[in-house]
Scaffold this motif. Structure first.
Motif, PDB file in Angstrom:
ATOM      1  N   ALA A 178       0.848  -1.205   0.000  1.00  0.00           N
ATOM      2  CA  ALA A 178       0.000   0.000   0.000  1.00  0.00           C
ATOM      3  C   ALA A 178       0.869   1.236   0.000  1.00  0.00           C
ATOM      4  O   ALA A 178       2.062   1.197   0.322  1.00  0.00           O
ATOM      5  N   ARG A 179       0.240   2.357  -0.342  1.00  0.00           N
ATOM      6  CA  ARG A 179       0.940   3.651  -0.336  1.00  0.00           C
ATOM      7  C   ARG A 179      -0.088   4.762  -0.152  1.00  0.00           C
ATOM      8  O   ARG A 179      -1.197   4.682  -0.692  1.00  0.00           O
ATOM      9  N   CYS A 180       0.308   5.784   0.623  1.00  0.00           N
ATOM     10  CA  CYS A 180      -0.498   6.991   0.773  1.00  0.00           C
ATOM     11  C   CYS A 180       0.224   8.116   0.047  1.00  0.00           C
ATOM     12  O   CYS A 180       1.395   8.406   0.335  1.00  0.00           O
TER      13      CYS A 180
ATOM     14  N   TYR B   4      -5.877   3.423   4.685  1.00  0.00           N
ATOM     15  CA  TYR B   4      -5.908   2.060   4.159  1.00  0.00           C
ATOM     16  C   TYR B   4      -5.573   1.140   5.321  1.00  0.00           C
ATOM     17  O   TYR B   4      -4.962   1.544   6.315  1.00  0.00           O
TER      18      TYR B   4
ATOM     19  N   VAL C  88     -10.239   0.589   2.747  1.00  0.00           N
ATOM     20  CA  VAL C  88      -9.755   1.931   2.423  1.00  0.00           C
ATOM     21  C   VAL C  88     -10.915   2.882   2.652  1.00  0.00           C
ATOM     22  O   VAL C  88     -12.089   2.479   2.588  1.00  0.00           O
TER      23      VAL C  88
ATOM     24  N   HIS D 122      -8.728   1.681  -3.679  1.00  0.00           N
ATOM     25  CA  HIS D 122      -8.141   3.027  -3.708  1.00  0.00           C
ATOM     26  C   HIS D 122      -9.165   4.055  -3.261  1.00  0.00           C
ATOM     27  O   HIS D 122     -10.378   3.805  -3.259  1.00  0.00           O
TER      28      HIS D 122
ATOM     29  N   VAL E 228       2.195  -1.663  -6.730  1.00  0.00           N
ATOM     30  CA  VAL E 228       2.049  -0.333  -6.137  1.00  0.00           C
ATOM     31  C   VAL E 228       3.041   0.639  -6.769  1.00  0.00           C
ATOM     32  O   VAL E 228       2.687   1.789  -7.074  1.00  0.00           O
TER      33      VAL E 228
ATOM     34  N   CYS F  52      -4.974   7.139  -1.328  1.00  0.00           N
ATOM     35  CA  CYS F  52      -4.375   5.876  -0.882  1.00  0.00           C
ATOM     36  C   CYS F  52      -4.666   4.778  -1.905  1.00  0.00           C
ATOM     37  O   CYS F  52      -5.718   4.783  -2.565  1.00  0.00           O
TER      38      CYS F  52
ATOM     39  N   LEU G 240      -4.251   0.368  -2.128  1.00  0.00           N
ATOM     40  CA  LEU G 240      -3.933  -0.893  -1.461  1.00  0.00           C
ATOM     41  C   LEU G 240      -4.064  -2.010  -2.474  1.00  0.00           C
ATOM     42  O   LEU G 240      -5.099  -2.137  -3.144  1.00  0.00           O
TER      43      LEU G 240
END
Length: 465
Positions: free
Chosen positions: A258-260, A274, A288, A406, A440, A457, A459
């Motif tokens: 995952a990433r924000c 997330y 999310v 997302h 990602v 975000c 995921l």
């Protein structure tokens, strides 16, 4: 000499709201009294003394307007520290002087008061400057303003009320406020012009200092709030970075990453989140969501919602019921708010995904390089209406399937429909990726560099067993 402060005599405290309101009432009553005096000072323009009195009343009304505004700021904002207040002007300072002048257009003669010579720094023995000579002491960038005011007064009989900067013979620049009117003769033509001039340099410097201090305080508050929001968000979001494989014991059935992505146009932190959590029954929670707004309050609300999601999921609550209770929780909060979310429970034994949504983009499922959006069950925004019911859907997954969850704004500058299509276009490249973390990175490389107005975000969950 005033006595020193002692332990049994506390130092003066900043005024309370009640005392400031009393000062505002006094200032307004005084303004009414001055305005009454001004109305009683009737002048046809022929008596210099009456013109002087009327000008002083006008000037006093201007200052009382400023006082009313400043007291209002003091009441509505933070009271400034007594030590930060500018010192009062000395008795003979330029701030306390008001000068007057009259220019006769018929004889081209000028008459100045002694105070005006002092304000402009000129020798009282020298001849007063004519209207044609006056711009010679004004800064180049302000000459056009002075010329326009004088022209409007002489040609269109408009009152003068404006400021300009002058340069004294010693090189010091001062700011002068000028008020004046034309004097008309019997046939209605302008015979002369009178004006009252006041040196307001110290006043303007004080106002500038107040403005700079206020701006600095606002920047400090914004920086502090941003830091607190970031710390709160980082403390609440999953502690794992990079990739995660679940469950921790036994065959690992999901590869997660995952990433924000932060906003590039705002320093404020949003309410995006997330989450991926192994549950007590061996299932996996994937979620999310996004709480509307920015700042510490929204980050705190997001933390409360995410905590509730985790707690209810750990207790075995299914996604549809979980969304209903989450809606009740948000509806019961003191501060009204709206949120959107997707909540999924993955059962590894049957590879079944049960999920529900609340006004949120549906998950995207990629299989063999081709992607599609899952058909969303009914569900309105969280907090939009009391007693909302949220439907639940199920999807059977296969080994190698890729699930992308997302929040809004992942693809900046595009509508929701176009964003989904752009993400689906990544299907062949996502199918070639070896891990969820690679997926990602692909999404971030494709859409993370664009300027975005809000946080977002993403995921990714890959079925591995």
């Amino acid at each position: 000499m005033p006595p020193h402060l002692s332990a049994d005599r506390p130092a003066a405290q900043p005024p309370g709201r009640g005392s400031v309101d009393a000062l505002i009432s006094q200032a307004r009553r005084l303004k009414g009294d001055v305005d009454a005096v001004r109305r009683d000072t009737r002048s046809d323009g022929s008596d210099p003394q009456e013109r002087w009195q009327r000008a002083l009343c006008d000037l006093a009304l201007h200052q009382l307007d400023d006082l009313d505004e400043h007291l209002g700021q003091l009441r509505d904002g933070l009271a400034p520290s007594p030590a930060a207040a500018p010192p009062p002007p000395e008795r003979d300072s330029l701030l306390s002087r008001v000068g007057s002048a009259e220019w006769n257009l018929l004889t081209d003669e000028a008459s100045w008061s002694g105070e005006l010579f002092q304000i402009l720094g000129r020798d009282p023995a020298a001849a007063p400057l004519t209207l044609d000579e006056l711009p010679s002491v004004v800064l180049d960038e302000d000459r056009r303003r002075l010329t326009a005011m004088v022209t409007d007064c002489l040609v269109d009989a408009k009152p003068i009320d404006g400021e300009f900067r002058i340069v004294r013979p010693d090189g010091e620049a001062r700011t002068v406020h000028m008020m004046g009117e034309p004097v008309l003769d019997s046939d209605g033509s302008t015979s002369s012009m009178w004006a009252v001039l006041r040196d307001v340099s110290e006043l303007r410097r004080s106002q500038s200092a107040v403005s700079e201090t206020r701006d600095s305080l606002q920047r400090h508050r914004a920086h502090t709030e941003h830091r607190l929001a970031v710390e709160l968000q980082e403390a609440v979001l999953p502690p794992w970075r990079g990739s995660l494989r679940l469950p921790h014991q036994g065959p690992q059935t999901l590869d997660l990453a995952a990433r924000c992505l932060r906003s590039s146009t705002s320093a404020m932190i949003g309410g995006d989140w997330y989450d991926a959590l192994e549950l007590a029954d061996g299932e996996t929670l994937l979620s999310v969501g996004d709480l509307t707004g920015h700042g510490v309050a929204v980050a705190s609300g997001m933390a409360a919602l995410l905590g509730a999601v985790r707690g209810m999921a750990m207790a075995g609550t299914q996604p549809g019921q979980l969304m209903s209770w989450l809606n009740q929780l948000l509806d019961a909060t003191v501060q009204p708010a709206l949120g959107s979310a997707v909540c999924c429970r993955y059962r590894p034994g049957t590879r079944t995904l049960a999920w529900a949504q609340a006004g949120h983009p549906a998950p995207l499922l990629f299989r063999d390089g081709t992607g599609r959006r899952l058909n969303a069950p009914d569900g309105v925004l969280l907090g939009a209406t009391s007693g909302a019911v949220y439907a639940q859907a199920e999807e059977t997954l296969e080994v190698g399937d890729l699930l992308v969850l997302h929040t809004d704004g992942l693809v900046p500058g595009h509508s929701a429909a176009d964003s989904v299509n752009l993400l689906l276009d990544l299907g062949p490249r996502l199918g070639e990726a070896d891990t969820a973390q690679d997926c990602v990175r692909l999404v971030v490389d494709e859409f993370g560099q664009s300027e975005r107005e809000g946080d977002a975000c993403v995921l990714v969950a890959r079925v591995t067993y």
